[in-house]
Design a protein around this motif. Structure first.
Motif, short mmCIF file in Angstrom:
data_model
loop_
_atom_site.label_atom_id
_atom_site.label_comp_id
_atom_site.label_asym_id
_atom_site.label_seq_id
_atom_site.Cartn_x
_atom_site.Cartn_y
_atom_site.Cartn_z
N CYS A 150 47.20 -64.35 53.57
CA CYS A 150 48.04 -63.97 52.44
C CYS A 150 47.35 -64.39 51.14
CB CYS A 150 49.40 -64.66 52.56
SG CYS A 150 50.51 -64.23 51.20
N LEU A 151 47.28 -63.46 50.20
CA LEU A 151 46.64 -63.76 48.92
C LEU A 151 47.38 -64.85 48.15
CD1 LEU A 151 45.70 -60.20 47.71
CD2 LEU A 151 44.14 -62.03 48.33
N ARG A 152 48.66 -65.02 48.40
CA ARG A 152 49.43 -66.04 47.70
C ARG A 152 48.84 -67.44 47.90
NH1 ARG A 152 55.48 -66.27 46.58
NH2 ARG A 152 55.78 -68.40 45.90
N VAL A 153 48.23 -67.67 49.06
CA VAL A 153 47.67 -68.99 49.35
C VAL A 153 46.14 -69.01 49.29
CG1 VAL A 153 49.64 -69.70 50.73
CG2 VAL A 153 47.70 -68.59 51.86
N ASP A 154 45.53 -67.88 48.94
CA ASP A 154 44.08 -67.83 48.79
C ASP A 154 43.67 -68.74 47.62
OD1 ASP A 154 41.42 -66.15 49.32
OD2 ASP A 154 41.69 -66.38 47.15
N PRO A 155 42.70 -69.66 47.83
CA PRO A 155 42.35 -70.61 46.76
C PRO A 155 41.92 -69.96 45.45
CG PRO A 155 41.34 -71.27 48.84
CD PRO A 155 41.96 -69.92 49.06
N GLU A 156 41.12 -68.90 45.54
CA GLU A 156 40.67 -68.23 44.31
C GLU A 156 41.84 -67.56 43.60
OE1 GLU A 156 36.65 -66.16 44.07
OE2 GLU A 156 37.07 -66.20 46.23
N CYS A 157 42.67 -66.90 44.37
CA CYS A 157 43.83 -66.22 43.79
C CYS A 157 44.77 -67.23 43.13
CB CYS A 157 44.55 -65.41 44.86
SG CYS A 157 45.89 -64.40 44.21
N LYS A 158 45.03 -68.33 43.82
CA LYS A 158 45.90 -69.37 43.25
C LYS A 158 45.32 -69.91 41.95
CE LYS A 158 48.02 -72.44 45.71
NZ LYS A 158 48.42 -73.48 46.65
N LEU A 159 44.01 -70.15 41.94
CA LEU A 159 43.36 -70.68 40.74
C LEU A 159 43.52 -69.72 39.57
CD1 LEU A 159 41.48 -72.84 39.43
CD2 LEU A 159 39.57 -71.39 40.16
N LEU A 160 43.29 -68.44 39.81
CA LEU A 160 43.30 -67.45 38.73
C LEU A 160 44.69 -67.05 38.26
CD1 LEU A 160 40.47 -65.14 40.05
CD2 LEU A 160 40.39 -66.61 38.04
N THR A 161 45.69 -67.19 39.14
CA THR A 161 47.01 -66.66 38.79
C THR A 161 48.11 -67.70 38.68
OG1 THR A 161 47.59 -66.24 41.11
CG2 THR A 161 46.47 -64.46 39.90
N VAL A 187 44.99 -69.66 33.24
CA VAL A 187 45.68 -68.54 32.61
C VAL A 187 45.69 -68.71 31.09
CG1 VAL A 187 47.87 -67.31 32.44
CG2 VAL A 187 47.07 -68.13 34.68
N ALA A 188 45.87 -69.93 30.61
CA ALA A 188 45.88 -70.19 29.17
C ALA A 188 44.52 -69.89 28.53
CB ALA A 188 46.28 -71.63 28.89
N VAL A 189 43.44 -70.11 29.26
CA VAL A 189 42.11 -69.77 28.73
C VAL A 189 42.03 -68.27 28.47
CG1 VAL A 189 39.65 -69.63 29.32
CG2 VAL A 189 40.91 -71.75 29.70
N GLY A 190 42.58 -67.47 29.37
CA GLY A 190 42.63 -66.02 29.15
C GLY A 190 43.42 -65.66 27.90
N MET A 191 44.51 -66.38 27.69
CA MET A 191 45.29 -66.15 26.47
C MET A 191 44.48 -66.46 25.23
SD MET A 191 49.04 -67.63 27.55
CE MET A 191 49.62 -67.63 25.87
N ALA A 237 55.36 -69.45 39.39
CA ALA A 237 54.56 -70.37 38.56
C ALA A 237 55.00 -70.34 37.10
CB ALA A 237 53.08 -70.03 38.67
N PHE A 238 55.39 -69.16 36.62
CA PHE A 238 55.76 -68.99 35.21
C PHE A 238 57.09 -68.22 35.14
CE2 PHE A 238 51.08 -68.70 35.65
CZ PHE A 238 50.76 -69.92 35.10
N SER A 249 53.31 -57.81 46.55
CA SER A 249 54.51 -58.53 46.12
C SER A 249 54.39 -60.04 46.28
CB SER A 249 55.75 -58.01 46.85
OG SER A 249 55.61 -58.14 48.23
N CYS A 250 53.60 -60.49 47.26
CA CYS A 250 53.43 -61.94 47.43
C CYS A 250 52.76 -62.56 46.20
CB CYS A 250 52.64 -62.26 48.70
SG CYS A 250 51.02 -61.48 48.78
N VAL A 251 51.77 -61.88 45.64
CA VAL A 251 51.08 -62.37 44.45
C VAL A 251 52.01 -62.29 43.24
CG1 VAL A 251 49.11 -62.02 42.90
CG2 VAL A 251 48.83 -61.74 45.37
N LEU A 252 52.71 -61.19 43.13
CA LEU A 252 53.64 -61.01 42.02
C LEU A 252 54.67 -62.14 41.98
CD1 LEU A 252 54.34 -58.85 39.85
CD2 LEU A 252 55.98 -57.96 41.48
N TRP A 253 55.24 -62.48 43.15
CA TRP A 253 56.24 -63.55 43.19
C TRP A 253 55.62 -64.92 43.01
CZ3 TRP A 253 60.92 -63.18 41.84
CH2 TRP A 253 61.58 -61.94 41.96
N ALA A 254 54.39 -65.11 43.45
CA ALA A 254 53.72 -66.40 43.21
C ALA A 254 53.55 -66.62 41.71
CB ALA A 254 52.37 -66.44 43.92
#
Length: 116
Positions: free
Chosen positions: A19-30, A36-40, A98-99, A89-94
């Motif tokens: 599941c992408l929701r628990v993927d380390p890279e995905c969690k880091l980026l999202t 996320v603030a750096v992107g802002m 988070a926010f 949807s798993c990423v969307l809800w993660a």
């Protein structure tokens, strides 16, 4: 997800059953506020102060938008305004977890081609 089209499983996206929701890279980026603030900052974004939202709600709204953007760039690359993809949807809800919106109300996927 309320819309059937939004009920997308990341396992169907070819990620090897993880599941992408628990993927380390995905969690880091999202889901990591600092990343996320750096992107802002990179995009010169300030929390949407003109939307009559309180400060915390405006910040989380902007953070969600940039987290969605980070995921799209990481997963599909740069798509552009017309070439749009629905996120799993798993990423969307993660990201929403988070926010969160204090009201629990979210815009959802907007098809820019709809109505043309």
């Amino acid at each position: 997800m309320p819309e059937a089209a939004d009920r997308i499983c990341c396992d169907l996206s070819g990620h090897g059953g993880t599941c992408l929701r628990v993927d380390p890279e995905c969690k880091l980026l999202t889901q990591t506020a600092t990343v996320v603030a750096v992107g802002m900052l990179y995009h010169g974004e300030r929390a949407a102060t003109n939307l009559n939202l309180d400060q915390a709600e405006a910040l989380n709204r902007a953070m969600r938008w940039h987290a969605y953007r980070n995921f799209i760039l990481w997963w599909w690359g740069s798509l552009g305004r017309v070439n749009r993809q629905r996120m799993p949807s798993c990423v969307l809800w993660a990201i929403r977890d988070a926010f969160p919106s204090p009201t629990g109300q979210y815009v959802g996927f907007r098809d820019v081609l709809q109505g043309l």
